[in-house]
Design an enzyme around this catalytic site. Sequence first.
Site, PDB file in Angstrom:
ATOM      1  CE  LYS A  41      -0.521  -0.157   5.036  1.00 38.56           C
ATOM      2  NZ  LYS A  41      -1.469  -0.195   6.170  1.00 38.56           N
ATOM      3  NE  ARG A 138      -6.960   0.585  11.291  1.00 42.87           N
ATOM      4  CZ  ARG A 138      -5.699   0.385  10.898  1.00 42.87           C
ATOM      5  NH1 ARG A 138      -4.831   1.389  10.930  1.00 42.87           N
ATOM      6  NH2 ARG A 138      -5.294  -0.813  10.516  1.00 42.87           N
ATOM      7  CE1 TYR A 260      13.191  32.219   7.730  1.00 42.37           C
ATOM      8  CE2 TYR A 260      13.077  29.859   7.282  1.00 42.37           C
ATOM      9  CZ  TYR A 260      13.080  31.171   6.829  1.00 42.37           C
ATOM     10  OH  TYR A 260      12.976  31.435   5.491  1.00 42.37           O
ATOM     11  CG  MET A 319      10.009  24.494   1.159  1.00 39.27           C
ATOM     12  SD  MET A 319       9.101  25.686   0.154  1.00 39.27           S
ATOM     13  CE  MET A 319       7.819  26.190   1.294  1.00 39.27           C
TER      14      MET A 319
END
Length: 379
Positions: A41, A138, A260, A319
């Site tokens: 999957k 589930r 940052y 990023m």
Amino acid sequence: MHSPEFLSASSRLTIDFAALADNWRAMNERSGKARAAAVLKANAYGLGIAQAAPALYAAGARDFFVASAEEGVELRPLVPDGRIYILAGMWPGNEKLFFENDLVPIINSEEQLAVFMAALSERGDHPCVLHVDTGMNRLGLSVEEAVALANDPARPASFSPVLIMSHLACGDDPKHPMNVYQLDRFRETAAAFEGIPASLANSGGVFLGKDYHFDLTRPGIAVYGGEAVNGAVNPMKAVVTAEARIIQVRTVPSGATASYGASARFTRDSRIATVAIGYADGYHRSVSGGGVTLRQSMPSGAFGFLHGRRVPHVGRVTMDLSLFDVTDLPEKAVRAGDYIELFGRNIAIDDVARAGGTIGYELLTSLGHRYHRTYIGGA
């Protein structure tokens, strides 16, 4: 021999399908008298179903699990005589995909059972799997619903599952009491469907021992090289190695900051390697460690591997770029253009995942499109 594109790529993946096949064989052997399926999957956990499926098929796998009928259609020509199970089951409108591509729906609910039976009224006969919930809460019929179905004298003769299955919630924790509870509940269900093969064990379940193996096991993450059991030495081979190029090496004086939010502060004169990898590539911002808001409970971030040493990530993953502290390596050893290993042969993917408060599955399935991929050891 690597291609020129691989040798010049900003970020790259080496995917070892010989290791993948060896891992599947190891899990098949650990499954004892049961046979092991292959779980493909999410595009083979992000590695590429077109490459992974033939490698696993050549290794001997003949049972394959994918999430959706669409994934099954993609898989079918790659495993011509394999049995393909669809975890999401059958819904109105996609019945044709199952019949035309010989896909086996997993029945997860009374609603899906009704859809399947309606399809059979026109088709006549088609295999299915009955999924029973034994504690995961589930997917699946309850044990009581499943046993009632097994004992229902009005059950159509055309409904004859080829497999009864359930899923372990805590298979990665061998001491968790949920494992024994689910085993007992599953045995109750399997007894009601006497003579029909049964499947309970995922990767962790395979390591729990023969009581959990039944007829078919479903190892997933272990085949891809990830940890199946918490706190244990991982015996599986690394399948994926991720690397990225160092763009620049700079000297930062003691007391200065970087990244940052001035999230990295240096207490010594340091050398920092700026590396071409970021969260756009699936190298999650959370692996920055304490430099990310709400991550102070785990101040240590990820490590890379360079010239035989582990080097710590510093500051925030951005990023496209990440920073690694290479101060402890010889000054002339690290150059712009070198590649740093992010995870793989020397840094376990699960160690990186833990630094980001997640699991190896998520990192694998997040691998971005910017990596240049090279495949070795394929079928």
